[in-house]
Structure formats: structure tokens, C-alpha cells
Design a protein around this motif. Sequence first.
Motif, PDB file in Angstrom:
ATOM      1  N   LEU A   1      -5.152   3.876  -5.099  1.00  0.00           N
ATOM      2  CA  LEU A   1      -4.135   4.247  -4.108  1.00  0.00           C
ATOM      3  C   LEU A   1      -3.139   5.225  -4.720  1.00  0.00           C
ATOM      4  CD1 LEU A   1      -3.117   0.759  -2.606  1.00  0.00           C
ATOM      5  CD2 LEU A   1      -4.541   2.506  -1.504  1.00  0.00           C
TER       6      LEU A   1
ATOM      7  N   LYS B   1       1.164   4.143  -2.830  1.00  0.00           N
ATOM      8  CA  LYS B   1       0.709   5.501  -2.486  1.00  0.00           C
ATOM      9  C   LYS B   1       1.808   6.528  -2.701  1.00  0.00           C
ATOM     10  CE  LYS B   1      -2.637   4.385   1.128  1.00  0.00           C
ATOM     11  NZ  LYS B   1      -2.739   4.159   2.577  1.00  0.00           N
TER      12      LYS B   1
ATOM     13  N   TYR C   1      -0.938  -6.147  -6.326  1.00  0.00           N
ATOM     14  CA  TYR C   1      -1.961  -5.691  -5.368  1.00  0.00           C
ATOM     15  C   TYR C   1      -3.370  -5.908  -5.915  1.00  0.00           C
ATOM     16  CZ  TYR C   1      -4.762  -2.456  -2.578  1.00  0.00           C
ATOM     17  OH  TYR C   1      -5.746  -1.899  -1.786  1.00  0.00           O
TER      18      TYR C   1
ATOM     19  N   LYS D   1      -9.033   2.742   9.408  1.00  0.00           N
ATOM     20  CA  LYS D   1      -7.654   3.225   9.152  1.00  0.00           C
ATOM     21  C   LYS D   1      -7.618   4.732   8.920  1.00  0.00           C
ATOM     22  CE  LYS D   1      -6.025  -0.021   6.120  1.00  0.00           C
ATOM     23  NZ  LYS D   1      -5.306  -0.369   4.898  1.00  0.00           N
ATOM     24  N   LYS D   2      -8.758   5.309   8.521  1.00  0.00           N
ATOM     25  CA  LYS D   2      -8.718   6.705   8.058  1.00  0.00           C
ATOM     26  C   LYS D   2      -8.324   7.688   9.176  1.00  0.00           C
ATOM     27  CE  LYS D   2     -13.598   7.728   8.516  1.00  0.00           C
ATOM     28  NZ  LYS D   2     -14.374   8.220   9.280  1.00  0.00           N
TER      29      LYS D   2
ATOM     30  N   CYS E   1      -9.185   3.995  -1.040  1.00  0.00           N
ATOM     31  CA  CYS E   1      -8.661   2.671  -0.735  1.00  0.00           C
ATOM     32  C   CYS E   1      -9.596   1.658  -1.406  1.00  0.00           C
ATOM     33  CB  CYS E   1      -8.648   2.487   0.776  1.00  0.00           C
ATOM     34  SG  CYS E   1      -8.206   0.828   1.249  1.00  0.00           S
TER      35      CYS E   1
ATOM     36  N   SER F   1     -14.120   2.100  -4.127  1.00  0.00           N
ATOM     37  CA  SER F   1     -13.148   2.473  -3.092  1.00  0.00           C
ATOM     38  C   SER F   1     -13.821   3.272  -2.000  1.00  0.00           C
ATOM     39  CB  SER F   1     -12.038   3.348  -3.681  1.00  0.00           C
ATOM     40  OG  SER F   1     -11.503   2.777  -4.837  1.00  0.00           O
TER      41      SER F   1
ATOM     42  N   LYS G   1     -11.214   9.166   1.962  1.00  0.00           N
ATOM     43  CA  LYS G   1     -10.696   9.445   3.315  1.00  0.00           C
ATOM     44  C   LYS G   1     -11.804   9.619   4.348  1.00  0.00           C
ATOM     45  CE  LYS G   1      -6.176  11.368   2.181  1.00  0.00           C
ATOM     46  NZ  LYS G   1      -6.193  11.570   0.720  1.00  0.00           N
TER      47      LYS G   1
ATOM     48  N   ASP H   1       0.852  -1.211   0.000  1.00  0.00           N
ATOM     49  CA  ASP H   1       0.000   0.000   0.000  1.00  0.00           C
ATOM     50  C   ASP H   1       0.877   1.245   0.000  1.00  0.00           C
ATOM     51  OD1 ASP H   1      -1.534  -2.186   1.047  1.00  0.00           O
ATOM     52  OD2 ASP H   1      -3.073  -0.737   1.628  1.00  0.00           O
TER      53      ASP H   1
ATOM     54  N   ALA I   1     -11.001  -0.178   6.072  1.00  0.00           N
ATOM     55  CA  ALA I   1     -10.598   1.077   5.430  1.00  0.00           C
ATOM     56  C   ALA I   1     -11.105   2.265   6.241  1.00  0.00           C
ATOM     57  CB  ALA I   1     -11.141   1.149   4.002  1.00  0.00           C
TER      58      ALA I   1
END
Length: 207
Positions: free
Chosen positions: A154, A59, A80, A206-207, A160, A135, A138, A55, A203
Motif C-alpha cells: 500500500l 497509502k 495492518y 474497489k479499483k 492491495c 497483491s 490497480k 489503508d 480489491a
Amino acid sequence: MFTQIELSYDFSALEPHIDALTMETHYTKHHATYTKNLNAALEKASDKDRERGIDCLLKHLDTLPDEIRTAVRNNGGGFYNHNLYFGTMAPGAGGTPRGVLASRIDKDFGSFDLFKEKLSAASIGRFGSGWGWLSSDKEGKLVISSTPNQDNPLMDGSGCPILGIDVWEHAYYLKYKNLRPDYIKAFWNVVDWKEVGSLYEKAVEKK
Ligand code: MN3
């Protein structure tokens, strides 16, 4: 060293939607080659770059040395994207999502059917080889997009990915020939919504 995701099902398990020969060729040739070439490119990278997760590499492609950037973009993307693709398909799957993902699809697209139409259209409309994507951005908002080649969301920071439809001809040509829309229609029967839902929840965390 990056290694391909292990399949939890046989190559023939997604029949009749995705045929066994396509699955075997896709996994043991195409995906295996992207993985091998990614590892080969990273042999020329610094120890620090080699320790980064996939990732992080995708990115921040701009931080890689010029001589390996394109190889990591194409093969790292291929590595990926196919891990995600093979990991979110399952035999006897399809249907509709549940829980948090289901509510978010309704909120962001109006309904599951409208969402399906929109992602199908994005995937069918991708000129040449590439991917259609669902996806999480954010803020946890769901976004549909498509990318050429082995690029993914990404790379431009747009989100994501939690579901990807491979629309390279190698993903469908043996069974569906030039009929990409028929392949996409069949693809919905093998989507593992439990897994996609769990990727969405991760996801968002994680933001
Ligand atoms: Mn492919």
C-alpha cells in the motif's frame, strides 16, 4: 482507536505447522505492541488524520506530520500486516484456491505451483526482517513482491495486499530456528484460500 483482529481459532489450532507458543507470542506481544504504539502515535495526530482508516493512512504516509510519520509507518504497517496475516490463516486450511482467484493465478503465473514457487522465493530471499506479498494491482493483476520491516505494497501504491508471509524471525524461530524455507513450506498448509479469494474480489471491486 485501532484494535487487533479477533482470532477465530485457538493459538494451538495451527499445530503442527505453526506452534502454539509462536502464535501466542506473535499475537499477544508483537501484534499487540504494534497496535498500542500506532494508537499512541495517533494521539499526536490531527482529528482528521485520526479518523482516517488504516489503508488511507498507509497509502498517504507523506501527508502525515514529520514527528509521527515513521511511527505510523512501522506500527501502522505492523498493525495492518498482522491483521491480514492472522486473518488469512485457518486450521485445516491450505490446498488450492477456487473461483476468480484461482483463474487469475493461472493467468498471471502460469499455474498454482509456479505461483507458490515464486512467492516462496520472494519470501525466502528477503534479507533480514520483512514480508513476502501477493497483491492485486490497480487493474486486478496479481503481483508478487517483498518488503523490508513492516512496510507493505500500500505504501508505494504497487498494490492491495491479499496475502502476506511474515518472515521476521519472531514468526518462526521457536520451531524452525534459522530454517526460513521450512517455515514457508509449512505456511502453505494454513492459508485460508476462501478468505484470500474474498479479499481479491473486494480489491477488484474497489479499483
Ligand atoms: Mn510478525
